[in-house]
Motif scaffolding. Structure first.
Motif, PDB file in Angstrom:
ATOM      1  N   ASP A  20      55.850  16.832  90.485  1.00 34.59           N
ATOM      2  CA  ASP A  20      54.628  16.800  91.279  1.00 34.59           C
ATOM      3  C   ASP A  20      53.394  16.841  90.378  1.00 34.59           C
ATOM      4  N   GLY A  21      52.240  16.558  91.000  1.00 33.48           N
ATOM      5  CA  GLY A  21      50.977  16.620  90.276  1.00 33.48           C
ATOM      6  C   GLY A  21      50.990  15.673  89.092  1.00 33.48           C
ATOM      7  N   PRO A  22      50.567  16.146  87.939  1.00 31.34           N
ATOM      8  CA  PRO A  22      50.519  15.255  86.776  1.00 31.34           C
ATOM      9  C   PRO A  22      51.905  14.754  86.367  1.00 31.34           C
ATOM     10  N   TYR A  23      52.943  15.493  86.723  1.00 33.61           N
ATOM     11  CA  TYR A  23      54.315  15.083  86.395  1.00 33.61           C
ATOM     12  C   TYR A  23      54.828  13.981  87.308  1.00 33.61           C
ATOM     13  N   SER A  24      54.031  13.607  88.304  1.00 31.32           N
ATOM     14  CA  SER A  24      54.395  12.477  89.152  1.00 31.32           C
ATOM     15  C   SER A  24      53.812  11.169  88.617  1.00 31.32           C
TER      16      SER A  24
END
Length: 184
Positions: free
Chosen positions: A58-62
């Protein structure tokens, strides 16, 4: 970055651009350093306390699998711009990206061993370092570990210290104490 130290110390801007353009480049560099620091904090909010325990998507890891490395590269580009040299910006950005890509590849071998097909599926849809914004997703709420965030403050301070360091370098390059090679 240490390999680039001679270029940082012994080169100066070739002064081919108007002063206003140079100020704009240098100011953009400062903004990129700040964006790198904020991006690293954003990434830590999602991964802090969960690293190697689960696959954060999620977030930047998406948008990329290694956003900490993305934002570190952005800050390095900013430092090169702050020094007033597009050549230094390119060299610093390239060097940091190559080094961090190698580290990311090593980390991913560990993650593949640990999470197997789940990590392979994540890696198939999310790029390693260079982001792809169209896949962004985030839950309504994110919990984070304040202790991990505090620990990462020292990393942020290293990046923020590039701003006064860059300004100091600019000052010394105006009245050089040693010979300088002009570059663009």
């Amino acid at each position: 970055m240490a390999l680039c130290l001679p270029a940082i110390l012994f080169t100066r801007s070739a002064d081919v651009l108007p002063e206003l353009a140079m100020e704009l480049i240098e100011s953009t560099g400062i903004l990129l350093i700040i964006a790198g620091v904020l991006g690293r904090f954003w990434s830590i909010l999602y991964i802090g306390g969960h690293k190697n325990a689960s696959i954060i998507q999620d977030g930047p890891y998406s948008i990329c699998r290694h956003p900490l490395y993305l934002f570190s590269t952005i800050a390095a580009a900013g430092f090169g711009m702050m020094l007033g040299s597009l050549v230094l910006m390119t060299v610093l950005t390239g060097a940091v990206l190559i080094i961090l890509s190698d580290i990311a590849a090593k980390e991913e071998r560990f993650l593949r061993d640990r999470f197997g097909l789940a990590y392979d599926a994540y890696a198939a849809k999310v790029p390693r370092i260079l982001p792809r914004g169209r896949g962004f997703s985030t839950p309504k709420q994110v919990t984070f570990d304040v202790h991990v965030l505090r620990r990462n403050l020292s990393d942020a301070l290293v990046f923020l210290s590039l701003i006064p360091l860059g300004e100091l370098m600019s000052y010394f390059k105006e009245e050089p104490l040693w010979p300088m090679i002009p570059i663009y």
